[in-house]
Design an enzyme around this catalytic site. Structure first.
Site, PDB file in Angstrom:
ATOM      1  N   HIS A 123      -5.899   2.019  -1.821  1.00 58.13           N
ATOM      2  CA  HIS A 123      -4.845   1.172  -1.169  1.00 58.13           C
ATOM      3  C   HIS A 123      -3.505   1.765  -1.848  1.00 58.13           C
ATOM      4  O   HIS A 123      -3.402   2.628  -2.711  1.00 58.13           O
ATOM      5  CB  HIS A 123      -5.080  -0.237  -1.580  1.00 58.13           C
ATOM      6  CG  HIS A 123      -5.250  -0.750  -2.986  1.00 58.13           C
ATOM      7  ND1 HIS A 123      -3.927  -0.417  -3.999  1.00 58.13           N
ATOM      8  CD2 HIS A 123      -6.148  -1.084  -3.772  1.00 58.13           C
ATOM      9  CE1 HIS A 123      -4.346  -0.976  -5.141  1.00 58.13           C
ATOM     10  NE2 HIS A 123      -5.677  -1.272  -5.093  1.00 58.13           N
ATOM     11  N   CYS A 140      -9.853  -0.239  -8.190  1.00 54.88           N
ATOM     12  CA  CYS A 140      -9.563   0.487  -6.996  1.00 54.88           C
ATOM     13  C   CYS A 140      -8.708   1.807  -7.330  1.00 54.88           C
ATOM     14  O   CYS A 140      -8.702   2.191  -8.422  1.00 54.88           O
ATOM     15  CB  CYS A 140      -8.651  -0.419  -6.019  1.00 54.88           C
ATOM     16  SG  CYS A 140      -9.351  -1.965  -5.587  1.00 54.88           S
TER      17      CYS A 140
END
Length: 165
Positions: A123, A140
């Site tokens: 992301h 992440c």
């Protein structure tokens, strides 16, 4: 007079085109056949077979050493997964989901009496705050917003992603 009008019109068109850069880009180049993340080097590569198409510097989970073993451990997984979903309305600009956990991840976490966690993504930057240090995610892989726009355009669902120590 006509030449001046044309020149001004062309300049205005170019200026407007530059201002209309949205987060959704198009890509018509070679297919991305795999994504490789080298956690130690903090690098992400988009590959067409063995050819590197693009490379990016990344931030990882706040405890980057080792494979993710349980929800909340702050680690980024290691192993081979798939890009399995897209989120155009992410709290992190745009995001691509990774198919973590797999059956082995679930079994390993359950053996410890824990949940393996989930919702691991590539992301952009958070909309609500700006990280003050590297390796700030909960597990992440984070890149700059302009970079996730390119990655989002290039990588399709079903693309394998390998995350290495």
């Amino acid at each position: 007079m006509k030449r001046r009008t044309f020149t001004l019109g062309a300049a205005a068109s170019l200026a407007l085109a530059g201002c209309s850069s949205g987060k959704f880009r198009s890509y018509r180049g070679p297919e991305v056949t795999s994504v490789v993340v080298n956690k130690g080097a903090r690098s992400l590569y988009l590959l067409h077979h063995s050819e590197i198409l693009e490379g990016y510097r990344v931030d990882l989970g706040f405890a980057p050493q080792g494979h993710k073993s349980a929800e909340g451990d702050g680690r980024t997984p290691e192993g081979t997964y798939l890009i399995n979903r897209r989120n155009p309305n992410s709290d992190f600009h745009l995001s691509l989901g990774i198919s973590y956990p797999n059956a082995q991840d679930v079994a390993r976490a359950r053996a410890m009496g824990k949940s393996p966690g989930g919702d691991i993504f590539i992301h952009g930057q958070p909309l609500a705050f700006r990280p003050k240090r590297p390796d700030w995610t909960a597990g992440c892989i984070a890149v700059k917003d302009r970079e996730i726009e390119t990655i989002y355009a290039m990588v399709r669902n079903g693309t394998p992603i390998t995350l290495r120590a």
